[in-house]
Design an enzyme around this catalytic site. Structure first.
Site, PDB file in Angstrom:
ATOM      1  N   GLY A  13       0.849  -1.183   0.000  1.00 29.01           N
ATOM      2  CA  GLY A  13       0.000   0.000   0.000  1.00 29.01           C
ATOM      3  C   GLY A  13       0.880   1.227   0.000  1.00 29.01           C
ATOM      4  O   GLY A  13       1.948   1.232  -0.613  1.00 29.01           O
ATOM      5  N   CYS A  14       0.479   2.253   0.700  1.00 27.11           N
ATOM      6  CA  CYS A  14       1.241   3.501   0.729  1.00 27.11           C
ATOM      7  C   CYS A  14       2.690   3.253   1.156  1.00 27.11           C
ATOM      8  O   CYS A  14       2.946   2.761   2.245  1.00 27.11           O
ATOM      9  CB  CYS A  14       0.585   4.477   1.703  1.00 27.11           C
ATOM     10  SG  CYS A  14       1.513   6.006   1.894  1.00 27.11           S
ATOM     11  N   PHE A  15       3.620   3.626   0.294  1.00 22.51           N
ATOM     12  CA  PHE A  15       5.027   3.347   0.614  1.00 22.51           C
ATOM     13  C   PHE A  15       5.533   4.169   1.787  1.00 22.51           C
ATOM     14  O   PHE A  15       6.494   3.777   2.435  1.00 22.51           O
ATOM     15  CB  PHE A  15       5.949   3.462  -0.590  1.00 22.51           C
ATOM     16  CG  PHE A  15       5.792   4.665  -1.486  1.00 22.51           C
ATOM     17  CD1 PHE A  15       5.428   5.916  -1.013  1.00 22.51           C
ATOM     18  CD2 PHE A  15       6.035   4.530  -2.840  1.00 22.51           C
ATOM     19  CE1 PHE A  15       5.293   7.000  -1.852  1.00 22.51           C
ATOM     20  CE2 PHE A  15       5.923   5.615  -3.693  1.00 22.51           C
ATOM     21  CZ  PHE A  15       5.545   6.853  -3.205  1.00 22.51           C
ATOM     22  N   CYS A  17       4.246   4.350   4.605  1.00 23.30           N
ATOM     23  CA  CYS A  17       4.026   3.544   5.811  1.00 23.30           C
ATOM     24  C   CYS A  17       4.914   2.308   5.877  1.00 23.30           C
ATOM     25  O   CYS A  17       4.941   1.625   6.896  1.00 23.30           O
ATOM     26  CB  CYS A  17       2.562   3.116   5.880  1.00 23.30           C
ATOM     27  SG  CYS A  17       1.423   4.500   6.057  1.00 23.30           S
TER      28      CYS A  17
END
Length: 178
Positions: A13-15, A17
């Site tokens: 998902g969001c890199f 994080c």
């Protein structure tokens, strides 16, 4: 003993994080946020987020296998994601936010498949584990403002991670085991 630097690539998902959990591990030498798995060269953030390039947001980790194993990195990876979500991660929806382990060799592939099977057998999740295990493809570093975002923009990042639902999911499913 092998002191070469190896690479691992994880899409979670969001890199933003995905950087922090790995940088705390001894043996991790560098972490780069970027894009992989798609069909165009040097995609931009806007192109990747348009879900037309086939790329996913990912992190490329350079590590010393004499200090940290690929299996230890896999263990960190699984505890940062919802491996049952085929449509993205938490508030981030679409192909570019789906999860995957990209392997560079047969050993990484076998380790990734074994760890996925182990996670399935734990019975922690009631839905199927849908995280892909795929051969590595060219990795393109993201724009500079995405690198170490969690440090450059700490307040915004912490609000985003909490507000997206990722923090709560991790605590609910893993507690202090992250």
């Amino acid at each position: 003993m092998n002191h070469d630097i190896h690479r691992a690539v994880f899409a979670g998902g969001c890199f933003w994080c995905m950087v922090g959990p790995f940088e705390q591990k001894d043996g991790v030498k560098s972490i780069t946020a970027g894009y992989t798995g798609g069909h165009s060269d040097n995609p931009t953030y806007e192109e990747v987020c348009s879900n037309t390039t086939g790329h996913v947001e990912a992190v490329q980790i350079e590590y010393n296998p004499a200090e940290v194993t690929f299996n230890e990195l896999l263990k960190i990876f699984w505890r940062q994601i919802d491996p049952t979500d085929p449509g993205g991660q938490f508030n981030d929806r679409g192909e570019s936010y789906t999860t995957a382990v990209f392997y560079y060799d047969k050993e990484q592939e076998e380790a990734a498949r074994a760890s996925k099977k182990e996670l399935e057998q734990q019975g922690k999740f009631t839905k199927p584990i849908v995280t892909d295990i795929r051969p590595a493809t060219p990795f393109y570093p993201a724009e500079e403002y995405h690198q170490n975002y969690h440090k450059k923009n700490q307040f915004h990042y912490s609000m985003y991670k909490k507000g997206s639902g990722r923090d709560g999911f991790i605590k609910q499913n893993w507690g202090d085991q992250t």
